[in-house]
Design a protein around this motif. Structure first.
Motif, PDB file in Angstrom:
ATOM      1  N   ALA A 169       0.881  -1.101   0.051  1.00 13.37           N
ATOM      2  CA  ALA A 169      -0.055  -0.081  -0.045  1.00 13.37           C
ATOM      3  C   ALA A 169       0.946   1.105   0.197  1.00 13.37           C
ATOM      4  O   ALA A 169       1.858   1.342   0.603  1.00 13.37           O
ATOM      5  N   GLY A 170       0.556   2.309  -1.013  1.00 18.48           N
ATOM      6  CA  GLY A 170       1.451   3.389  -1.090  1.00 18.48           C
ATOM      7  C   GLY A 170       2.507   3.434  -1.952  1.00 18.48           C
ATOM      8  O   GLY A 170       3.069   4.271  -2.085  1.00 18.48           O
ATOM      9  N   ARG A 171       2.939   2.486  -2.416  1.00 19.94           N
ATOM     10  CA  ARG A 171       3.969   2.176  -3.168  1.00 19.94           C
ATOM     11  C   ARG A 171       3.727   1.840  -4.488  1.00 19.94           C
ATOM     12  O   ARG A 171       2.679   1.422  -4.986  1.00 19.94           O
ATOM     13  N   ARG A 172       4.689   2.150  -5.592  1.00 17.20           N
ATOM     14  CA  ARG A 172       4.543   1.723  -7.072  1.00 17.20           C
ATOM     15  C   ARG A 172       4.866   0.128  -7.030  1.00 17.20           C
ATOM     16  O   ARG A 172       6.083  -0.192  -7.075  1.00 17.20           O
ATOM     17  N   THR A 173       4.155  -0.676  -7.331  1.00 22.53           N
ATOM     18  CA  THR A 173       4.465  -1.975  -7.310  1.00 22.53           C
ATOM     19  C   THR A 173       4.809  -2.589  -8.686  1.00 22.53           C
ATOM     20  O   THR A 173       4.060  -2.177  -9.598  1.00 22.53           O
ATOM     21  N   LEU A 174       6.027  -3.281  -8.829  1.00 26.86           N
ATOM     22  CA  LEU A 174       6.417  -3.896  -9.937  1.00 26.86           C
ATOM     23  C   LEU A 174       6.161  -5.155  -9.619  1.00 26.86           C
ATOM     24  O   LEU A 174       6.945  -5.805  -9.069  1.00 26.86           O
ATOM     25  N   THR A 201      15.651  -6.726  -8.947  1.00 25.55           N
ATOM     26  CA  THR A 201      15.749  -6.048  -7.652  1.00 25.55           C
ATOM     27  C   THR A 201      17.302  -5.389  -7.742  1.00 25.55           C
ATOM     28  O   THR A 201      17.477  -4.472  -7.571  1.00 25.55           O
ATOM     29  N   VAL A 202      18.151  -6.526  -8.122  1.00 24.85           N
ATOM     30  CA  VAL A 202      19.259  -6.189  -8.075  1.00 24.85           C
ATOM     31  C   VAL A 202      19.867  -5.214  -9.171  1.00 24.85           C
ATOM     32  O   VAL A 202      20.860  -4.252  -8.971  1.00 24.85           O
ATOM     33  N   ALA A 203      19.055  -5.475 -10.181  1.00 23.74           N
ATOM     34  CA  ALA A 203      19.597  -4.390 -11.328  1.00 23.74           C
ATOM     35  C   ALA A 203      19.030  -2.841 -10.818  1.00 23.74           C
ATOM     36  O   ALA A 203      19.880  -1.673 -11.058  1.00 23.74           O
ATOM     37  N   LEU A 204      18.021  -2.485 -10.225  1.00 28.09           N
ATOM     38  CA  LEU A 204      17.434  -1.349  -9.849  1.00 28.09           C
ATOM     39  C   LEU A 204      18.367  -0.772  -8.949  1.00 28.09           C
ATOM     40  O   LEU A 204      18.812   0.307  -8.595  1.00 28.09           O
ATOM     41  N   GLN A 205      18.949  -1.857  -7.615  1.00 30.11           N
ATOM     42  CA  GLN A 205      19.870  -1.152  -6.788  1.00 30.11           C
ATOM     43  C   GLN A 205      21.170  -0.763  -7.344  1.00 30.11           C
ATOM     44  O   GLN A 205      21.768   0.336  -7.129  1.00 30.11           O
ATOM     45  N   ALA A 206      21.589  -1.582  -8.488  1.00 25.23           N
ATOM     46  CA  ALA A 206      22.590  -1.193  -9.077  1.00 25.23           C
ATOM     47  C   ALA A 206      22.687   0.454  -9.815  1.00 25.23           C
ATOM     48  O   ALA A 206      23.757   1.127 -10.054  1.00 25.23           O
ATOM     49  N   ALA A 207      21.509   0.516 -10.182  1.00 30.65           N
ATOM     50  CA  ALA A 207      21.132   1.615 -10.935  1.00 30.65           C
ATOM     51  C   ALA A 207      21.113   2.922 -10.100  1.00 30.65           C
ATOM     52  O   ALA A 207      20.503   4.005 -10.588  1.00 30.65           O
ATOM     53  N   GLY A 208      21.188   2.725  -8.641  1.00 35.62           N
ATOM     54  CA  GLY A 208      20.900   3.610  -7.746  1.00 35.62           C
ATOM     55  C   GLY A 208      19.378   3.769  -7.105  1.00 35.62           C
ATOM     56  O   GLY A 208      19.302   4.755  -5.957  1.00 35.62           O
ATOM     57  N   ALA A 209      18.770   2.652  -7.317  1.00 35.55           N
ATOM     58  CA  ALA A 209      17.356   2.656  -6.438  1.00 35.55           C
ATOM     59  C   ALA A 209      17.525   1.779  -5.161  1.00 35.55           C
ATOM     60  O   ALA A 209      18.452   1.221  -5.246  1.00 35.55           O
ATOM     61  N   ASP A 210      16.603   2.124  -4.391  1.00 34.71           N
ATOM     62  CA  ASP A 210      16.455   1.222  -3.269  1.00 34.71           C
ATOM     63  C   ASP A 210      15.055   0.791  -2.713  1.00 34.71           C
ATOM     64  O   ASP A 210      14.402   1.420  -2.139  1.00 34.71           O
ATOM     65  N   PRO A 211      14.516  -0.096  -3.633  1.00 29.28           N
ATOM     66  CA  PRO A 211      13.243  -0.557  -3.682  1.00 29.28           C
ATOM     67  C   PRO A 211      12.975  -1.533  -2.779  1.00 29.28           C
ATOM     68  O   PRO A 211      13.823  -2.326  -2.143  1.00 29.28           O
ATOM     69  N   THR A 212      11.689  -1.747  -2.187  1.00 28.84           N
ATOM     70  CA  THR A 212      11.330  -2.564  -1.285  1.00 28.84           C
ATOM     71  C   THR A 212      11.070  -3.955  -1.878  1.00 28.84           C
ATOM     72  O   THR A 212      10.740  -3.759  -3.137  1.00 28.84           O
ATOM     73  N   GLY A 219      13.025  -1.067   1.601  1.00 28.15           N
ATOM     74  CA  GLY A 219      13.648   0.060   0.819  1.00 28.15           C
ATOM     75  C   GLY A 219      13.386   1.415   1.268  1.00 28.15           C
ATOM     76  O   GLY A 219      12.300   2.025   1.731  1.00 28.15           O
ATOM     77  N   THR A 220      14.025   2.460   0.666  1.00 29.67           N
ATOM     78  CA  THR A 220      13.763   3.718   1.190  1.00 29.67           C
ATOM     79  C   THR A 220      12.908   4.490  -0.112  1.00 29.67           C
ATOM     80  O   THR A 220      12.545   5.505   0.119  1.00 29.67           O
ATOM     81  N   ASP A 221      12.808   3.852  -1.357  1.00 29.33           N
ATOM     82  CA  ASP A 221      12.000   4.342  -2.527  1.00 29.33           C
ATOM     83  C   ASP A 221      10.654   4.154  -2.283  1.00 29.33           C
ATOM     84  O   ASP A 221      10.277   3.169  -1.518  1.00 29.33           O
ATOM     85  N   ASP A 222       9.813   4.848  -3.198  1.00 30.05           N
ATOM     86  CA  ASP A 222       8.532   4.261  -3.488  1.00 30.05           C
ATOM     87  C   ASP A 222       8.285   2.980  -4.422  1.00 30.05           C
ATOM     88  O   ASP A 222       7.253   2.519  -4.418  1.00 30.05           O
ATOM     89  N   LEU A 223       9.511   2.471  -4.824  1.00 30.81           N
ATOM     90  CA  LEU A 223       9.221   1.111  -5.841  1.00 30.81           C
ATOM     91  C   LEU A 223       9.105  -0.007  -4.783  1.00 30.81           C
ATOM     92  O   LEU A 223       9.781  -0.093  -3.935  1.00 30.81           O
ATOM     93  N   PHE A 224       8.215  -0.937  -5.234  1.00 30.59           N
ATOM     94  CA  PHE A 224       8.199  -2.282  -4.589  1.00 30.59           C
ATOM     95  C   PHE A 224       8.038  -3.281  -5.648  1.00 30.59           C
ATOM     96  O   PHE A 224       7.143  -3.463  -6.551  1.00 30.59           O
ATOM     97  N   VAL A 225       9.141  -4.093  -5.608  1.00 32.46           N
ATOM     98  CA  VAL A 225       9.340  -5.236  -6.579  1.00 32.46           C
ATOM     99  C   VAL A 225       8.790  -6.631  -5.920  1.00 32.46           C
ATOM    100  O   VAL A 225       9.276  -6.957  -4.873  1.00 32.46           O
ATOM    101  N   ALA A 226       7.784  -7.097  -6.560  1.00 31.36           N
ATOM    102  CA  ALA A 226       7.024  -8.279  -5.730  1.00 31.36           C
ATOM    103  C   ALA A 226       7.159  -9.317  -6.612  1.00 31.36           C
ATOM    104  O   ALA A 226       6.462  -9.275  -7.985  1.00 31.36           O
ATOM    105  N   GLU A 227       7.130 -10.628  -6.421  1.00 35.33           N
ATOM    106  CA  GLU A 227       6.750 -11.779  -6.914  1.00 35.33           C
ATOM    107  C   GLU A 227       5.421 -11.997  -6.872  1.00 35.33           C
ATOM    108  O   GLU A 227       4.847 -12.028  -5.834  1.00 35.33           O
ATOM    109  N   ALA A 228       4.646 -12.277  -7.982  1.00 38.68           N
ATOM    110  CA  ALA A 228       3.280 -12.149  -8.238  1.00 38.68           C
ATOM    111  C   ALA A 228       2.910 -13.432  -8.268  1.00 38.68           C
ATOM    112  O   ALA A 228       2.617 -14.150  -9.689  1.00 38.68           O
ATOM    113  N   ASP A 229       2.401 -14.408  -7.431  1.00 37.69           N
ATOM    114  CA  ASP A 229       2.063 -15.783  -7.653  1.00 37.69           C
ATOM    115  C   ASP A 229       0.681 -16.081  -8.006  1.00 37.69           C
ATOM    116  O   ASP A 229      -0.479 -15.547  -7.592  1.00 37.69           O
TER     117      ASP A 229
END
Length: 482
Positions: free
Chosen positions: A116-121, A137-148, A165-175
């Motif tokens: 809730a409240g995050r941009r979910t990928l 997740t690892v690619a975004l971190q290397a690019a300077g992001a800090d996703p949950t 993470g401290t960013d508004d991005l949320f990377v989630a496995e969607a089962d």
């Protein structure tokens, strides 16, 4: 156990104290970890102790081994119980939660609460979800992001399956197995492939495919969808998404891809390719070289999908590619367990015919001149009943095959559905197809079958993952402990 999703999913900070039944599982432990990193009150229970439980205790969770109604004594009105799908209805903690009319949530709703409240990928698909979520997740971190992030496996880089993470991005496995992905409202989605699976939940292949079409309705209309269009199911979904007015980024090796892998080379434990993308005028332009320290064409396609998301979000291509190149893998996805007496041992989660095919292709590249010796544990009675013969056919790509008993997980045994349903369809001479029961019983056999230069691969979604270390120990003993 199936628990209904409430009409309104409250944000995590409005759930009160949260108790997880089955907290040691990949899905629930990830949610619990994120809540703990947000300083929310978390407790839970699981059937056996594990390093996962120890890590959650270190973060401040009150975790019990074994299930007992007394573990819910600290909960009151306004608090929440989250239940794993693997938990049965007669679990004493479930019974107590129902008796006290506590808020009961399935894993999907609990994950939606922390989103809730995050941009979910959201990363969906029959195969490759965990690896693609990890790569993204690892690619975004290397690019300077800090996703949950919340992943169905542990990242080698972090040793954990989740992080706040401290960013508004949320990377989630969607089962999709139990319809969980239909609860989320992602800003962007990845679909790696769409093939029949989890028919114990969906009933028919048509219903399973329809669920992915319903998933498109969950994506923000202003967002986008990445589809790996080398897969026919994902390609059809891409066309459906375009028809709905969604932006689609197609990835793959074929000419239909907007972001394409070219000159793919699989060499030992690595893979590489050139990446090109289609410009607005239709011409292809170079993006850079994609290098992975993990073997297998299917992992290259997963990485391409992750790259596509990062590029579409505006991150730098060079930094994204550097992150992918440094990706150390995910636990149980072609994970190297060790080497002894000249025999290399790997472990992977493959439990579907196409996953078996992909991992055996990767294993063959790693093995080089050596033989590939596979131990496969069928997972679930329902899946083995449907796909057992096809699993056996794919295992024929190995040189020696050991088939274990069916791992039951949440289902009851069926005497008509055994490992024989797989073993009898392996297209190898009888002397090269073997049966074993539990992992411990298979270890001495594998150690005898494998020789210097060979690769032993343990496959399956159950406790076959414990077999690799046992094989290494057997090999060490046979080698005099050298």
């Amino acid at each position: 156990m199936r628990v209904s999703v409430p009409d309104e999913v409250l944000p995590a900070d409005r759930l009160g104290r949260v108790h997880f039944i089955g907290i040691g599982g990949a899905g629930l432990s990830a949610i619990a970890r994120i809540m703990l990193e947000r300083d929310l009150a978390v407790s839970g229970s699981d059937g056996v102790d594990s390093p996962v439980l120890a890590a959650l205790r270190d973060l401040g969770a009150e975790v019990h081994v074994g299930h007992d109604a007394a573990h819910l004594a600290h909960l009151g009105p306004g608090d929440t119980v989250v239940v794993s799908t693997a938990v049965r209805e007669d679990n004493p903690e479930v019974v107590e939660a129902l008796r006290r009319d506590l808020r009961l949530l399935p894993r999907s709703a609990a994950l939606a609460a922390v989103m809730a409240g995050r941009r979910t990928l959201a990363v969906a698909g029959t195969h490759g979800k965990t690896t693609t979520t990890s790569l993204l997740t690892v690619a975004l971190q290397a690019a300077g992001a800090d996703p949950t992030y919340a992943v169905g496996g542990e990242l080698a880089q972090t040793g954990t399956n989740a992080h706040e993470g401290t960013d508004d991005l949320f990377v989630a496995e969607a089962d999709e197995s139990d319809g969980a992905f239909l609860v989320y409202r992602p800003a962007a989605a990845v679909v790696t492939n769409v093939e029949a699976d989890h028919l114990d939940s969906w009933g028919t292949e048509e219903a399973y495919q329809a669920a992915f079409r319903d998933f498109l309705d969950c994506v923000d209309p202003a967002g986008f969808v990445v589809c790996v269009v080398d897969d026919p199911g994902a390609a059809a979904l891409a066309e459906d998404a375009r028809a709905r007015g969604l932006e689609v980024v197609a990835v793959g090796e074929g000419t239909a891809a907007d972001l394409r892998a070219d000159d793919l080379v699989l060499e030992g434990t690595t893979s590489r390719c050139r990446v090109v993308r289609r410009a607005p005028d239709g011409r292809e332009e170079p993006v850079g070289e994609l290098r992975l320290a993990i073997p297998g064409r299917h992992y290259v396609l997963d990485a391409l999908a992750a790259l596509a998301v990062g590029l579409r979000l505006g991150f730098d291509a060079e930094r994204l590619l550097a992150g992918l190149a440094g990706f150390g893998g995910t636990r149980r996805r072609m994970e190297a367990k060790g080497e002894q007496a000249g025999v290399r041992v790997y472990d992977s989660y493959a439990h579907h015919p196409n996953e078996i095919r992909g991992d055996l292709q990767a294993a063959r590249a790693v093995a080089g001149e050596g033989r590939v010796v596979v131990a496969f544990q069928p997972h679930l009675v329902s899946r083995t009943r449907l796909f057992g013969p096809a699993m056996g056919e794919e295992l024929g790509a190995a040189d020696e095959v050991v088939v274990l008993d069916v791992y039951l997980a949440r289902e009851d045994a069926d005497p008509a559905v055994t490992g024989d349903l797989v073993a009898d369809h392996v297209p190898l001479p009888a002397g090269r197809v073997h049966r074993a029961g539990a992992p411990a019983a298979a270890a001495p056999l594998l150690a005898r079958l494998a020789g210097p230069g060979d690769l032993v691969l343990t496959l399956g979604a159950g406790d076959v993952t414990t077999l690799g270390p046992l094989v290494l120990a057997e090999l060490a003993g046979a080698d005099g402990g050298a």
